[in-house]
Design a protein around this motif. Structure first.
Motif, mmCIF file in Angstrom:
data_model
loop_
_atom_site.group_PDB
_atom_site.id
_atom_site.type_symbol
_atom_site.label_atom_id
_atom_site.label_comp_id
_atom_site.label_asym_id
_atom_site.label_seq_id
_atom_site.Cartn_x
_atom_site.Cartn_y
_atom_site.Cartn_z
ATOM 1 N N UNK A 53 5.053 -10.962 4.835
ATOM 2 C CA UNK A 53 6.282 -11.262 5.575
ATOM 3 C C UNK A 53 7.524 -10.805 4.807
ATOM 4 N N UNK A 54 7.538 -11.029 3.506
ATOM 5 C CA UNK A 54 8.688 -10.603 2.699
ATOM 6 C C UNK A 54 8.833 -9.081 2.693
ATOM 7 N N UNK A 55 7.721 -8.362 2.660
ATOM 8 C CA UNK A 55 7.777 -6.902 2.714
ATOM 9 C C UNK A 55 8.236 -6.432 4.091
ATOM 10 N N UNK A 56 7.661 -7.002 5.133
ATOM 11 C CA UNK A 56 7.997 -6.596 6.493
ATOM 12 C C UNK A 56 9.453 -6.913 6.829
ATOM 13 N N UNK A 57 9.940 -8.039 6.307
ATOM 14 C CA UNK A 57 11.298 -8.479 6.636
ATOM 15 C C UNK A 57 12.378 -7.596 6.018
ATOM 16 N N UNK A 58 12.023 -6.812 5.019
ATOM 17 C CA UNK A 58 12.989 -5.847 4.482
ATOM 18 C C UNK A 58 13.367 -4.818 5.544
ATOM 19 N N UNK A 59 12.432 -4.533 6.443
ATOM 20 C CA UNK A 59 12.689 -3.568 7.509
ATOM 21 C C UNK A 59 12.702 -2.138 7.033
ATOM 22 N N UNK A 60 12.253 -1.903 5.799
ATOM 23 C CA UNK A 60 12.331 -0.557 5.240
ATOM 24 C C UNK A 60 11.026 -0.095 4.601
ATOM 25 N N UNK A 61 10.024 -0.968 4.561
ATOM 26 C CA UNK A 61 8.772 -0.656 3.876
ATOM 27 C C UNK A 61 7.813 0.048 4.831
ATOM 28 N N UNK A 62 7.258 1.168 4.386
ATOM 29 C CA UNK A 62 6.383 1.984 5.236
ATOM 30 C C UNK A 62 4.916 1.591 5.144
ATOM 31 N N UNK A 63 4.479 1.146 3.972
ATOM 32 C CA UNK A 63 3.069 0.811 3.810
ATOM 33 C C UNK A 63 2.887 -0.342 2.826
ATOM 34 N N UNK A 64 1.748 -0.996 2.931
ATOM 35 C CA UNK A 64 1.349 -2.006 1.954
ATOM 36 C C UNK A 64 0.160 -1.441 1.195
ATOM 37 N N UNK A 65 0.298 -1.355 -0.112
ATOM 38 C CA UNK A 65 -0.755 -0.796 -0.966
ATOM 39 C C UNK A 65 -1.425 -1.920 -1.737
ATOM 40 N N UNK A 66 -2.751 -1.971 -1.688
ATOM 41 C CA UNK A 66 -3.476 -3.020 -2.386
ATOM 42 C C UNK A 66 -4.798 -2.483 -2.928
ATOM 43 N N UNK A 67 -5.285 -3.135 -3.958
ATOM 44 C CA UNK A 67 -6.560 -2.753 -4.530
ATOM 45 C C UNK A 67 -7.703 -3.435 -3.807
ATOM 46 N N UNK A 68 -8.879 -2.843 -3.871
ATOM 47 C CA UNK A 68 -10.077 -3.456 -3.297
ATOM 48 C C UNK A 68 -11.309 -2.848 -3.949
ATOM 49 N N UNK A 69 -12.384 -3.603 -3.975
ATOM 50 C CA UNK A 69 -13.638 -3.054 -4.482
ATOM 51 C C UNK A 69 -14.211 -2.041 -3.501
ATOM 52 N N UNK A 70 -13.907 -2.237 -2.210
ATOM 53 C CA UNK A 70 -14.425 -1.379 -1.147
ATOM 54 C C UNK A 70 -13.757 -0.004 -1.146
ATOM 55 N N UNK A 71 -12.427 0.007 -1.212
ATOM 56 C CA UNK A 71 -11.692 1.268 -1.237
ATOM 57 C C UNK A 71 -11.607 1.979 0.095
ATOM 58 N N UNK A 72 -11.874 1.279 1.194
ATOM 59 C CA UNK A 72 -11.886 1.895 2.523
ATOM 60 C C UNK A 72 -11.234 0.943 3.522
ATOM 61 N N UNK A 73 -10.056 1.301 4.017
ATOM 62 C CA UNK A 73 -9.316 0.430 4.932
ATOM 63 C C UNK A 73 -10.094 0.154 6.204
ATOM 64 N N UNK A 74 -10.741 1.179 6.755
ATOM 65 C CA UNK A 74 -11.464 0.992 8.016
ATOM 66 C C UNK A 74 -12.649 0.056 7.852
ATOM 67 N N UNK A 75 -13.355 0.149 6.733
ATOM 68 C CA UNK A 75 -14.459 -0.782 6.476
ATOM 69 C C UNK A 75 -13.938 -2.210 6.332
ATOM 70 N N UNK A 76 -12.804 -2.356 5.667
ATOM 71 C CA UNK A 76 -12.204 -3.676 5.491
ATOM 72 C C UNK A 76 -11.733 -4.237 6.827
ATOM 73 N N UNK A 77 -11.156 -3.385 7.655
ATOM 74 C CA UNK A 77 -10.681 -3.837 8.969
ATOM 75 C C UNK A 77 -11.863 -4.244 9.856
ATOM 76 N N UNK A 78 -12.940 -3.461 9.795
ATOM 77 C CA UNK A 78 -14.138 -3.789 10.556
ATOM 78 C C UNK A 78 -14.751 -5.101 10.067
ATOM 79 N N UNK A 79 -14.732 -5.284 8.730
ATOM 80 C CA UNK A 79 -15.251 -6.530 8.152
ATOM 81 C C UNK A 79 -14.425 -7.718 8.622
ATOM 82 N N UNK A 80 -13.113 -7.545 8.694
ATOM 83 C CA UNK A 80 -12.226 -8.609 9.180
ATOM 84 C C UNK A 80 -12.607 -9.021 10.603
ATOM 85 N N UNK A 81 -12.821 -8.033 11.475
ATOM 86 C CA UNK A 81 -13.178 -8.320 12.863
ATOM 87 C C UNK A 81 -14.527 -9.034 12.944
#
Length: 400
Positions: A87-115
């Motif tokens: 929320x703090x990042x989004x509320x700046x209104x200027x941030x293009x992406x959120x970068x984070x570490x993961x053991x998986x290293x694959x956003x789509x796999x993480x998103x599928x896991x979330x679902x």
């Protein structure tokens, strides 16, 4: 200009964090804003070094702007921790992406896991509840069910950074954020690992070296020179914090409160307040924690509850998203981020807590908790600091 947001604690900063920043730059980020935990961290502990010093060092290590995550979000579940920071990042209104570490290293796999996790939680709620009734935590019960329905997802959520990454993705989805997710695959030393290799060590191992072994020399291989020097200086000045120094204060708080006060904490449910109150006879912090701990309640959760009890964080304090963003440090690129955000930010961003406290009644309450948290943190240092230090704090502006 591409602005990337990183959610961090830097407790302390190590070569893995530097790798993350460098990989984020390689992905096109020209500017980096970090949302960082303050003097208390999500594992239910004090930060080993003061937040302003860590913010100053973060800016010298690759971040351009450091925003403080309010204490009630620092001392909360992964879901709330992620929601407050995103929320703090989004509320700046200027941030293009959120970068984070993961053991998986694959956003789509993480998103599928979330679902899959969300669907499993809904379809197999009775199975999960049955396992929890045997005394297991919700994450353990969920993982147990997933092992029978989707072993790959069960393996993904068994890794702590993957689990936190999924919470970042969930927050982005729930808030309908325009920010894009980007993940950097964690390399070498695992989260909380006690094994160091190839110049990489977990922050927990570095803290152990400092707190229990007082071994400054051993951390040199695993953290940048700037941080080595700062940690060595902090040790010599008595500015390294330890939760153990709050032992008697925590014991006093528990002995002098009542069950209703404990029940008012957001992480307390299912009669846990009675179990905690029943531990008031404990003669040490370790005895208190181990008296309360069960398979259902993790040590980190119990520590968070005890610290929130001490600071005075209540259920109502988690009902509001951050009403402001407090700036801890920035450089010239950080100034450019703030300039871009000036007319589009959803909430005010400023360095002065006195100024931010005037935004609203909710903001005043957030500031009250932050001041109290910093006052208590000063008691966790080898050399105790004066009260109200947070009001007088000067942020770091680096224009080199």
């Amino acid at each position: 200009m591409k602005i990337s947001g990183i959610i961090c604690e830097y407790n302390p900063f190590h070569n893995g964090h530097l790798y993350h920043i460098n990989e984020t730059r390689k992905n096109g980020a020209t500017h980096i804003v970090a949302v960082m935990s303050g003097n208390f961290v999500q594992r239910g502990d004090v930060a080993i070094m003061d937040k302003l010093e860590r913010a100053r060092l973060a800016v010298r290590s690759g971040a351009d702007l450091v925003i403080e995550l309010p204490v009630q979000y620092c001392l909360s579940s992964a879901e709330n921790f992620a929601a407050g920071a995103v929320y703090l990042l989004d509320s700046l209104g200027a941030v293009d992406e959120v970068s984070f570490g993961s053991e998986c290293g694959d956003v789509e796999k993480l998103r599928s896991a979330m679902d899959t996790v969300d669907l499993t939680a809904m379809v197999h709620s009775d199975d999960i509840r049955e396992i929890m009734e045997k005394g297991y935590t919700y994450p353990r019960a969920l993982t147990s069910v997933l092992k029978g329905t989707d072993p790959e997802v069960a393996e993904i959520i068994s890794e702590p950074n993957n689990l936190l990454a999924i919470e970042y993705l969930r927050a982005l989805k729930n808030m309908s954020c325009a920010m894009m997710p980007f993940t950097v695959k964690r390399i070498n030393s695992a989260h909380d690992s006690n094994i160091a290799e190839n110049g990489f060590a977990s922050a927990s191992l570095l803290r152990e070296m400092l707190e229990y072994d007082n071994d400054i020399a051993s951390i040199r291989e695993f953290t940048p020179q700037l941080w080595q020097d700062a940690i060595e200086a902090a040790v010599s000045k008595g500015e390294i914090a330890s939760l153990n120094r709050l032992e008697r204060v925590l014991l006093y708080k528990l002995r002098s409160c009542n069950v209703e006060e404990i029940k008012e904490i957001d992480d307390v449910a299912q009669g846990l307040e009675n179990r905690i109150y029943g531990a008031r006879m404990a003669g040490s912090l370790d005895e208190l924690l181990f008296t309360v701990k069960t398979k259902r309640y993790t040590m980190a959760r119990i520590r968070r509850i005890m610290l929130k009890l001490l600071i005075g964080v209540k259920k109502d304090d988690m009902s509001q998203l951050p009403p402001y963003g407090r700036i801890l440090a920035f450089n010239e690129r950080g100034r450019e981020i703030l300039a871009k955000a000036k007319n589009v930010a959803k909430i005010p961003y400023a360095a002065s807590l006195a100024k931010l406290s005037q935004v609203s009644d909710i903001a005043e309450r957030f500031v009250e908790l932050e001041i109290r948290a910093s006052d208590i943190y000063g008691l966790a240092l080898d050399t105790v600091t004066s009260a109200q230090k947070d009001y007088r704090a000067k942020i770091m502006i680096d224009m080199e």
